[in-house]
Design a protein around this motif. Sequence first.
Motif, short mmCIF file in Angstrom:
data_model
loop_
_atom_site.label_atom_id
_atom_site.label_comp_id
_atom_site.label_asym_id
_atom_site.label_seq_id
_atom_site.Cartn_x
_atom_site.Cartn_y
_atom_site.Cartn_z
N LEU A 1 -26.88 15.60 -11.67
CA LEU A 1 -26.93 16.16 -10.40
C LEU A 1 -26.32 15.20 -9.03
O LEU A 1 -26.81 14.20 -9.11
N GLN B 1 -29.13 18.72 -5.92
CA GLN B 1 -30.33 18.64 -6.05
C GLN B 1 -30.91 19.63 -4.94
O GLN B 1 -32.01 20.26 -5.17
N THR C 1 -28.86 23.19 -13.63
CA THR C 1 -29.16 23.02 -12.27
C THR C 1 -28.24 22.52 -11.22
O THR C 1 -28.73 22.38 -10.07
N THR C 2 -26.77 22.39 -11.76
CA THR C 2 -25.79 22.01 -10.91
C THR C 2 -25.35 22.90 -10.04
O THR C 2 -24.34 22.72 -9.26
N SER D 1 -35.48 13.58 -9.89
CA SER D 1 -34.20 13.52 -10.73
C SER D 1 -34.07 12.02 -11.01
O SER D 1 -34.21 11.15 -10.08
N LEU E 1 -34.07 16.03 -15.12
CA LEU E 1 -34.72 16.43 -13.92
C LEU E 1 -36.28 17.21 -14.45
O LEU E 1 -36.17 17.90 -15.22
N SER F 1 -33.12 23.02 -5.35
CA SER F 1 -34.65 23.07 -4.85
C SER F 1 -34.75 23.94 -3.67
O SER F 1 -35.69 24.61 -3.88
#
Length: 297
Positions: A50, A55, A21-22, A131, A254, A59
């Motif tokens: 993150l 983030q 997710t980074t 997070s 997360l 998103s």
Amino acid sequence: MTLQAVPLHPVFAAEISGIDTTHPLSPDDVAAVEAAISHYAVLVFRNQRLTDEQQLAFSRGFGALEETRGTGISKPGEQRLHPAFADVSNIDKDNQLLARDNRRRLYGLGNMLWHSDSSFKMIPAKYSILSGRVVASHGGETQFADMRAAYDALDDATKTEIEDLVCEHSLIYSRELLGFDDLTPEERATMRPVRQRLVRTHPGSGRKSLYLASHIGTIIGWPVPEARAFIRDLMEHATQRAFVYAHKWQPYDLVMWDNRATMHRVRRYDNTQPRDMRRTTVAGTEMTAPQAEPVAA
Ligand SMILES: [Fe+2]
């Protein structure tokens, strides 16, 4: 990499691997996450270190984000984070613990009541992405309840009765439950009740769910006491243990959930220790019910 999901509970929630997710997600990754969340409703990604910018980028891969400005009680200049973050920490912009009687803290205690994020907005939230930067050493779990399983378990007569019911949601109602009622006229104006269907159908899974929250104050067309008693019954039904997954936070978890299919609440934690949790919220795209009157944007 390919997304893998390991269920965390018999009816919903899964731990996800194979997604970083980074980094900005590819369209295929976005589609895989959306398919997973349509099925599991709650996704847990472990060890995601993150930054706020990462983030936000992750998103935004799922749509426009809600801005928290104007919906809470923080005043301009008091906010610790970018306005696309909901700051659900217990610290202020100077990284000091909020005092026990701090107004933002008391307002935030409403998160201990079962709810669906932003059900008090005309267009309610789609996904929330939380997070855990600094997590509580004990307590502070986030519990989730599967509103599809709760709907499925209703008897047929109740399903028929509630099919077209519409509820009023407002932050005023949920805060009143805790005795937090010293709201200014301006705050009350921004918290004006909105209408939401009680039964929703998820566009991804096709499953029906109960759209419940502690923000509900009445059912349109019902006497208020009867509505509140019935909603309380439904809340008890929907949050029974069989439908609840309790997430125990590890640093840099997360957790992403679908507000259209779940409720959640935070559990009590030690307020003498910092707890830094940062939420981004993917906006919904449509109202669930016609509103009482046109409201200026
Ligand atoms: Fe929430």
